[in-house]
Scaffold this motif. Structure first.
Motif, PDB file in Angstrom:
ATOM      1  N   UNK A  74      11.931  10.538 -13.164  1.00 34.16           N
ATOM      2  CA  UNK A  74      11.831   8.827 -12.942  1.00 34.16           C
ATOM      3  C   UNK A  74      10.574   8.566 -13.145  1.00 34.16           C
ATOM      4  N   UNK A  75       9.357   9.262 -13.162  1.00 34.89           N
ATOM      5  CA  UNK A  75       8.215   8.958 -13.028  1.00 34.89           C
ATOM      6  C   UNK A  75       7.543   8.614 -14.488  1.00 34.89           C
ATOM      7  N   UNK A  76       7.857   7.640 -15.239  1.00 38.05           N
ATOM      8  CA  UNK A  76       7.853   7.099 -16.501  1.00 38.05           C
ATOM      9  C   UNK A  76       6.736   6.085 -16.600  1.00 38.05           C
ATOM     10  N   UNK A  77       6.259   5.859 -17.763  1.00 42.30           N
ATOM     11  CA  UNK A  77       5.201   4.692 -18.200  1.00 42.30           C
ATOM     12  C   UNK A  77       6.032   3.472 -17.624  1.00 42.30           C
ATOM     13  N   UNK A  78       7.184   3.194 -17.916  1.00 38.67           N
ATOM     14  CA  UNK A  78       7.874   2.063 -18.003  1.00 38.67           C
ATOM     15  C   UNK A  78       7.922   1.799 -16.366  1.00 38.67           C
ATOM     16  N   UNK A  79       8.299   2.557 -15.439  1.00 40.19           N
ATOM     17  CA  UNK A  79       8.401   2.224 -14.087  1.00 40.19           C
ATOM     18  C   UNK A  79       6.902   2.102 -13.694  1.00 40.19           C
ATOM     19  N   UNK A  80       5.800   2.892 -14.072  1.00 41.07           N
ATOM     20  CA  UNK A  80       4.519   2.569 -13.682  1.00 41.07           C
ATOM     21  C   UNK A  80       4.067   1.311 -13.997  1.00 41.07           C
TER      22      UNK A  80
ATOM     23  N   UNK B  34      -6.440   5.060  -6.248  1.00 43.57           N
ATOM     24  CA  UNK B  34      -7.285   4.806  -5.114  1.00 43.57           C
ATOM     25  C   UNK B  34      -6.483   4.358  -4.308  1.00 43.57           C
ATOM     26  N   UNK B  35      -5.259   3.442  -4.487  1.00 42.70           N
ATOM     27  CA  UNK B  35      -4.355   3.258  -3.439  1.00 42.70           C
ATOM     28  C   UNK B  35      -3.547   4.275  -2.838  1.00 42.70           C
ATOM     29  N   UNK B  36      -3.168   5.120  -3.553  1.00 38.56           N
ATOM     30  CA  UNK B  36      -2.578   6.342  -3.173  1.00 38.56           C
ATOM     31  C   UNK B  36      -3.620   7.210  -2.133  1.00 38.56           C
ATOM     32  N   UNK B  37      -4.853   7.217  -2.302  1.00 35.45           N
ATOM     33  CA  UNK B  37      -5.799   7.943  -1.731  1.00 35.45           C
ATOM     34  C   UNK B  37      -5.901   7.063  -0.199  1.00 35.45           C
ATOM     35  N   UNK B  38      -6.108   5.794  -0.185  1.00 35.17           N
ATOM     36  CA  UNK B  38      -6.158   5.140   0.839  1.00 35.17           C
ATOM     37  C   UNK B  38      -4.845   5.134   1.871  1.00 35.17           C
TER      38      UNK B  38
ATOM     39  N   UNK C  80       0.839  -1.150  -0.188  1.00 32.84           N
ATOM     40  CA  UNK C  80      -0.052   0.068  -0.007  1.00 32.84           C
ATOM     41  C   UNK C  80       0.795   1.209   0.107  1.00 32.84           C
ATOM     42  N   UNK C  81       1.948   1.181   0.400  1.00 32.65           N
ATOM     43  CA  UNK C  81       3.005   2.151   0.191  1.00 32.65           C
ATOM     44  C   UNK C  81       3.620   2.640  -1.118  1.00 32.65           C
ATOM     45  N   UNK C  82       3.463   1.861  -1.887  1.00 35.95           N
ATOM     46  CA  UNK C  82       4.256   1.934  -3.279  1.00 35.95           C
ATOM     47  C   UNK C  82       3.843   2.974  -3.904  1.00 35.95           C
ATOM     48  N   UNK C  83       2.184   3.298  -4.104  1.00 32.99           N
ATOM     49  CA  UNK C  83       1.842   4.174  -4.652  1.00 32.99           C
ATOM     50  C   UNK C  83       2.785   5.713  -4.317  1.00 32.99           C
ATOM     51  N   UNK C  84       2.595   5.739  -2.966  1.00 30.79           N
ATOM     52  CA  UNK C  84       3.224   6.886  -2.472  1.00 30.79           C
ATOM     53  C   UNK C  84       4.636   7.078  -2.822  1.00 30.79           C
ATOM     54  N   UNK C  85       5.468   5.794  -2.511  1.00 27.44           N
ATOM     55  CA  UNK C  85       6.888   6.056  -3.161  1.00 27.44           C
ATOM     56  C   UNK C  85       6.951   6.395  -4.426  1.00 27.44           C
ATOM     57  N   UNK C  86       6.045   5.605  -5.260  1.00 26.41           N
ATOM     58  CA  UNK C  86       6.175   6.074  -6.915  1.00 26.41           C
ATOM     59  C   UNK C  86       5.944   7.662  -7.141  1.00 26.41           C
ATOM     60  N   UNK C  87       5.208   8.223  -6.254  1.00 26.79           N
ATOM     61  CA  UNK C  87       4.893   9.702  -6.296  1.00 26.79           C
ATOM     62  C   UNK C  87       5.935  10.641  -5.673  1.00 26.79           C
ATOM     63  N   UNK C  88       6.836   9.964  -5.055  1.00 22.41           N
ATOM     64  CA  UNK C  88       8.028  10.657  -4.391  1.00 22.41           C
ATOM     65  C   UNK C  88       9.287  10.587  -5.231  1.00 22.41           C
ATOM     66  N   UNK C  89       9.124   9.812  -6.295  1.00 25.09           N
ATOM     67  CA  UNK C  89      10.382   9.728  -7.285  1.00 25.09           C
ATOM     68  C   UNK C  89      10.316  11.132  -7.946  1.00 25.09           C
TER      69      UNK C  89
ATOM     70  N   UNK D 148      -0.423  19.770  -6.217  1.00 23.85           N
ATOM     71  CA  UNK D 148       0.780  20.823  -6.719  1.00 23.85           C
ATOM     72  C   UNK D 148       2.070  20.449  -6.398  1.00 23.85           C
ATOM     73  N   UNK D 149       2.399  19.732  -5.478  1.00 26.97           N
ATOM     74  CA  UNK D 149       3.716  18.933  -4.997  1.00 26.97           C
ATOM     75  C   UNK D 149       4.196  18.167  -5.985  1.00 26.97           C
TER      76      UNK D 149
END
Length: 304
Positions: free
Chosen positions: A18-24, A199-203, A5-14, A301-302
């Motif tokens: 680094x936030x690419x379609x391939x990483x997603x 949804x995972x990010x919001x949870x 459940x923390x992986x969505x937040x970790x992704x958005x902290x990249x 905005x962040x």
């Protein structure tokens, strides 16, 4: 599930580059199996539905699973099951007079049949909430007299209802909400992955109050609207493009004004209040009206 459940937040902290379609895609692939509806969930849904149908003190026309479970947008360990209980003999008005006693009756029926297996949670004004064998449920009553009406007549009945009754009567459109999301998801294969990610990010996010957390349906409609706008404008669809558009849109909630050309215009009392995300299957329902989106806007905005 805490690591997942923390992986969505970790992704958005990249970093943004680094936030690419391939990483997603790598993240989505890791999470896909866990997000699928599990056999235990189906088993518990069937059990609750059967108890309700057989209960001698109730006249149950139908017990219909809806929400994320039916739309195919569940998130492992977080999504609950919306079970709409279609009941004969209940009214479609004045819910504050009889809804508490009806929810109490439903609770007694389930307690008698399932006993200590159920962990009860605080009910809402319109729903009974509980956990059965690891599956969270929202039990939502709706009158058969409304559920069985043709769509246009049902919408007119709700439009004419007292303002206080409209939110719970909106449950009568659960079938159409599921069908709409399923149909619109089919227009782009990656839509389910994007919806589940958000949804995972919001949870996972520690919201200051429950009103700050956007609902699943609000997230679904925002994503599906963005996909439609991109398709209609000839803009290529990509995961990061849709995510960026989502964050841009929610970064300024006061400008969100989403209606649907194929549906009736909202009534003036709804149209004048922004943010507006009109429910495509219920023009009396501004899905964004129940939430304070300012905290979401700061986070968005962040990320931009």
């Amino acid at each position: 599930n805490s690591g997942i459940m923390s992986e969505a937040h970790d992704f958005m902290r990249l970093r943004r580059e680094e936030r690419t379609d391939e990483a997603f895609n790598r993240l989505a692939e890791r999470l896909k199996a866990g997000d699928a509806v599990q056999a235990n969930t189906k088993r518990q849904v069937d059990r609750v539905a059967e108890v309700l149908r057989r209960a001698p003190g109730l006249s149950v026309h139908q017990a219909a699973p809806c929400g994320s479970y039916q739309k195919g947008t569940t998130v492992a360990g977080k999504s609950d099951v919306d079970l709409v209980v279609v009941l004969n003999g209940i009214q479609d008005k004045g819910h504050e007079l009889w809804m508490p006693s009806l929810l109490s009756q439903l609770k007694q029926v389930l307690s008698a049949a399932l006993g200590g297996e159920i962990r009860w949670q605080d009910p809402t004004r319109f729903a009974l909430q509980f956990n059965l064998q690891g599956v969270d449920f929202d039990l939502l009553p709706v009158p058969t007299s409304l559920w069985n009406l043709p769509f246009s007549e049902r919408e007119e009945r709700v439009r004419q209802a007292a303002q206080a009754d409209r939110p719970w009567l909106s449950v009568a459109f659960s079938r159409e909400q599921c069908e709409l999301v399923q149909e619109m998801k089919g227009r782009w294969p990656r839509s389910t992955d994007v919806i589940r990610f958000l949804k995972r990010w919001a949870y996972e996010h520690p919201w200051s109050t429950y009103k700050c957390k956007p609902s699943s349906y609000l997230i679904e409609l925002l994503v599906l609207c963005i996909i439609e706008i991109r398709k209609n404008s000839g803009v290529p669809l990509s995961v990061m493009g849709v995510l960026d558009d989502f964050w841009k849109r929610v970064s300024n909630p006061g400008t969100i004004n989403i209606t649907w050309t194929s549906r009736p215009a909202p009534s003036p009392d709804i149209a004048e209040k922004l943010p507006l995300v009109l429910d495509p299957v219920n023009s009396t329902n501004n899905v964004a009206a129940f939430f304070d989106l300012r905290e979401l806007a700061v986070m968005a905005r962040n990320y931009l």
